[in-house]
Design a protein around this motif. Sequence first.
Motif, PDB file in Angstrom:
ATOM      1  N   UNK A   4      44.125  40.103  44.064  1.00 34.09           N
ATOM      2  CA  UNK A   4      43.759  40.367  42.228  1.00 34.09           C
ATOM      3  C   UNK A   4      43.729  39.743  41.952  1.00 34.09           C
ATOM      4  N   UNK A   5      42.264  38.990  41.317  1.00 28.29           N
ATOM      5  CA  UNK A   5      41.297  37.583  40.746  1.00 28.29           C
ATOM      6  C   UNK A   5      42.822  37.705  39.236  1.00 28.29           C
ATOM      7  N   UNK A   6      43.058  39.179  38.795  1.00 23.79           N
ATOM      8  CA  UNK A   6      44.065  38.525  37.340  1.00 23.79           C
ATOM      9  C   UNK A   6      45.470  37.793  38.051  1.00 23.79           C
ATOM     10  N   UNK A   7      46.041  38.228  39.953  1.00 16.03           N
ATOM     11  CA  UNK A   7      46.878  37.991  39.401  1.00 16.03           C
ATOM     12  C   UNK A   7      46.459  36.256  40.410  1.00 16.03           C
ATOM     13  N   UNK A   8      45.290  35.991  41.010  1.00 19.74           N
ATOM     14  CA  UNK A   8      45.382  35.072  41.388  1.00 19.74           C
ATOM     15  C   UNK A   8      45.586  33.498  40.400  1.00 19.74           C
ATOM     16  N   UNK A   9      44.971  34.751  39.508  1.00 25.16           N
ATOM     17  CA  UNK A   9      44.598  33.511  37.997  1.00 25.16           C
ATOM     18  C   UNK A   9      45.057  33.567  37.086  1.00 25.16           C
ATOM     19  N   UNK A 220      36.982  36.347  46.097  1.00 29.30           N
ATOM     20  CA  UNK A 220      37.754  35.563  46.174  1.00 29.30           C
ATOM     21  C   UNK A 220      37.079  35.085  44.266  1.00 29.30           C
ATOM     22  N   UNK A 221      35.921  34.901  44.412  1.00 31.06           N
ATOM     23  CA  UNK A 221      34.990  34.518  43.220  1.00 31.06           C
ATOM     24  C   UNK A 221      35.583  35.148  42.125  1.00 31.06           C
TER      25      UNK A 221
END
Length: 310
Positions: A4-9, A220-221
């Motif tokens: 989850x992009x929000x969690x990753x970054x 991933x992006x």
Amino acid sequence: MSTDPAQRHPRDSAGGATVVDIQGLRKSFGTVEVLTDITTTVRTGEVVCIIGPSGSGKSTLLRCVNLLEHPTGGTILVDGLDITDPDCDIDRVRSRMGMVFQQFNLFAHLSVLDNCTVAQQVVLKRSKKEAEKVALVNLDKVGLVDRGDAFPAQLSGGQQQRVAIARALSMDPELMLFDEPTSALDPELVGEVLSVMRRLASEGMTMMVVTHEMAFAREVADRVIFMDGGVIVEEGSPDRVIGNPQHRRTRTFLKRVLDPTNVDPDDDDDDDVSEVEQHASAAAQKPARTSAEKPAQAAATADHDHGHGS
Ligand SMILES: Nc1ncnc2c1ncn2[C@@H]1O[C@H](COP(=O)(O)OP(=O)(O)O)[C@@H](O)[C@H]1O
Ligand SMILES: [Mg+2]
């Protein structure tokens, strides 16, 4: 690991600091301009995937960011430092970035461990012991901690590329540049390298990745940049650029990459100046234009066609 992009970054929503700030970048080789007015930024923890046909300037863009090529115009700030300034300390700039190429460029005569310690000792002046400690942490990260004594020739391509990633990480970069890191690999070895990259992304590494792996980019992006003919044709979230591209050139390119055996030759009739993607099947390929005429044509078309950010 979360995808989850929000969690990753988590810093993204708060607007991470700008690591790379590219403004009006131009690069010519002789009289041929291969990058035209490239403007974009990369923030801390962001993963930016750069996609586009062969010859569109993706590698040149990455190579300008770490000064393997010198821009002919515009500016590139890295952490606020103008690397296009002739007085800029190139070695200092490069030591902040790890670069992973299509060809792994490992030293054949050195063991895996030594491949990962040489630059640490020479550039960062670490002791051998200290360098080995760091190298082992990073070899562990790429799943090769037990292969430190092996030589590159004893490893598969996927393993060699993972060593190259561990070597880059051992320099403690704040930014990782990947130029088609899986393009030279047999298909069954691509996944192990992508999974290492996915993990790096999940740990918050700032990454610029030139890739043809659309599923990876989509997952991933944080942002995808589509380049063609030396310009950024469009950029945005993966869902937008890959899932719902706004420009015909992007759609044509994606069609070729995602379904190379089913390419409509009429796609080239209008505004499209793309080279047929090299990864597309040979059957789908058309005669290539010369490299000299291609960028000029592309840039000219870009001017009256789809400007960056339109
Ligand atoms: N060192 C060089 N000298 C002359 N032309 C180059 C050089 N490097 C790249 N080019 C040209 O610049 C254009 C962009 O190349 P490149 O950045 O490698 O594209 P991509 O990575 O998207 O395939 C191509 O037309 C290529 O032939
Ligand atoms: Mg390239």
